[in-house]
Enzyme design. Structure first.
Site, PDB file in Angstrom:
ATOM      1  N   GLU A  65       1.194  -1.569   0.180  1.00  9.94           N
ATOM      2  CA  GLU A  65      -0.047  -0.165   0.172  1.00  9.94           C
ATOM      3  C   GLU A  65       0.666   1.222   0.166  1.00  9.94           C
ATOM      4  OE1 GLU A  65      -3.114  -1.396   3.534  1.00  9.94           O
ATOM      5  OE2 GLU A  65      -2.859  -2.421   1.841  1.00  9.94           O
ATOM      6  N   GLU A  87       3.268 -11.266   0.040  1.00  4.61           N
ATOM      7  CA  GLU A  87       2.668 -10.464   0.066  1.00  4.61           C
ATOM      8  C   GLU A  87       2.117 -10.512  -1.548  1.00  4.61           C
ATOM      9  OE1 GLU A  87       1.120  -9.001   4.014  1.00  4.61           O
ATOM     10  OE2 GLU A  87       1.386  -6.796   3.098  1.00  4.61           O
ATOM     11  N   GLY A  89      -6.179  -8.156   1.408  1.00  2.61           N
ATOM     12  CA  GLY A  89      -7.827  -7.637   1.395  1.00  2.61           C
ATOM     13  C   GLY A  89      -8.764  -7.206   0.104  1.00  2.61           C
ATOM     14  N   SER A 122      -5.124 -11.250   2.869  1.00  2.05           N
ATOM     15  CA  SER A 122      -5.339 -12.275   3.278  1.00  2.05           C
ATOM     16  C   SER A 122      -6.016 -13.308   4.314  1.00  2.05           C
ATOM     17  CB  SER A 122      -7.140 -12.931   2.406  1.00  2.05           C
ATOM     18  OG  SER A 122      -7.264 -11.974   1.772  1.00  2.05           O
TER      19      SER A 122
END
Ligand code: PEP
Length: 260
Positions: free
Chosen positions: A99, A174, A180, A221
């Protein structure tokens, strides 16, 4: 040499929880996390919560981390937080989260500066890497991850380990498409990425012994219902957990699953 890596679970709270909410969540978490041995557990709340959470965690075995930092120790960098400031508050820092790469211009070069600064100030970096869906579908996962690892670790000297056979540096794999989205990678697929790409790349930089000692987490997740699948895998040493780390009934079973 076979290395026994201690499982590691970190909760990335992202930009959730006010100080009052953080106090409440941590107070609820402590009883279910405290008794779980054989796994390192770390909470990474937003900056404003760190001091309050630090006070509540005092005397527990739960560690504290931040989600980002600047690489300079001090200076005219409005809005930034330095490693010196963080070192007073916590032990870990998440660096290069996707992010931050996607929304705040984080690059391998800035991640590299931050990794070096974190280590210099005694913080343990949790360096995040991962390919986007587009890169995954284009078959470029290997190149992307190698570039992120090599770029993030230019001229990095890893700190002395506090435990024999361990290294105070953590990688979180990731895949961006799994964060998410509720669509986790398969445990075997994630394990293959770690064993075939991530550890060999770390070995090129630091040698195979260190590459075997670095904890590599999976993130994307992870929840109570799928966590144990990941922890059964030979090369996955725990998880960086986002959404599920904000709920005791999700996070506690993930920590318990990592403890085995
Ligand atoms: C993360 O933010 O690092 C993450 C993995 O998020 P989530 O668990 O919500 O996919």
């Amino acid at each position: 040499m076979t290395t026994k890596r201690t499982p590691f679970i970190a909760g990335n709270w992202k930009m959730y929880k006010t100080i009052a909410e953080a106090r409440q969540l941590v107070s609820e978490m402590i009883p279910s996390l405290q008794g779980v041995s054989g796994v390192e557990k770390v909470l990474c709340p937003p900056f404003p919560d760190l001091l309050a959470v630090k006070a509540i965690l005092e005397g527990t075995e739960i560690g504290l981390g931040a989600q980002n930092m600047h690489w300079e120790s001090a200076g005219a960098f409005t809005g930034e937080v330095s490693p010196v400031m963080l070192a007073e508050l916590c032990q870990y820092v998440i660096l290069g989260h996707s992010e931050r790469r996607a929304y705040f211009g984080e690059t391998d070069e800035t991640v590299n500066r931050k990794v070096k600064a974190a280590i210099a100030h005694g913080l343990i970096p949790i360096m995040c890497i991962g390919e986007t869906l587009q890169e995954n579908e284009a078959g470029t996962t290997q190149q992307v991850l190698e570039k992120q690892i090599m770029g993030g670790l230019v001229d990095v000297t890893l700190p002395e380990a506090t435990q024999p056979g361990e290294v105070n540096f953590i990688v979180a794999y990731e895949p961006v498409w799994a964060i998410g989205t509720g669509k986790a990678a398969t445990s075997q697929g994630a394990n293959a990425v770690v064993s075939d790409i991530i550890r060999p790349t770390l070995a090129k930089i630091f040698g195979s012994q260190i590459a075997e000692a670095v904890r590599v987490l999976y993130g994307g997740s992870v929840k109570a219902s799928n966590a144990s699948e990941f922890f059964k895998q030979s090369d996955i040493d725990g998880a960086l957990v986002g959404g599920a780390s904000l709920k005791v009934e999700e996070f506690a079973p993930i920590v318990q699953a990592a403890a085995g």
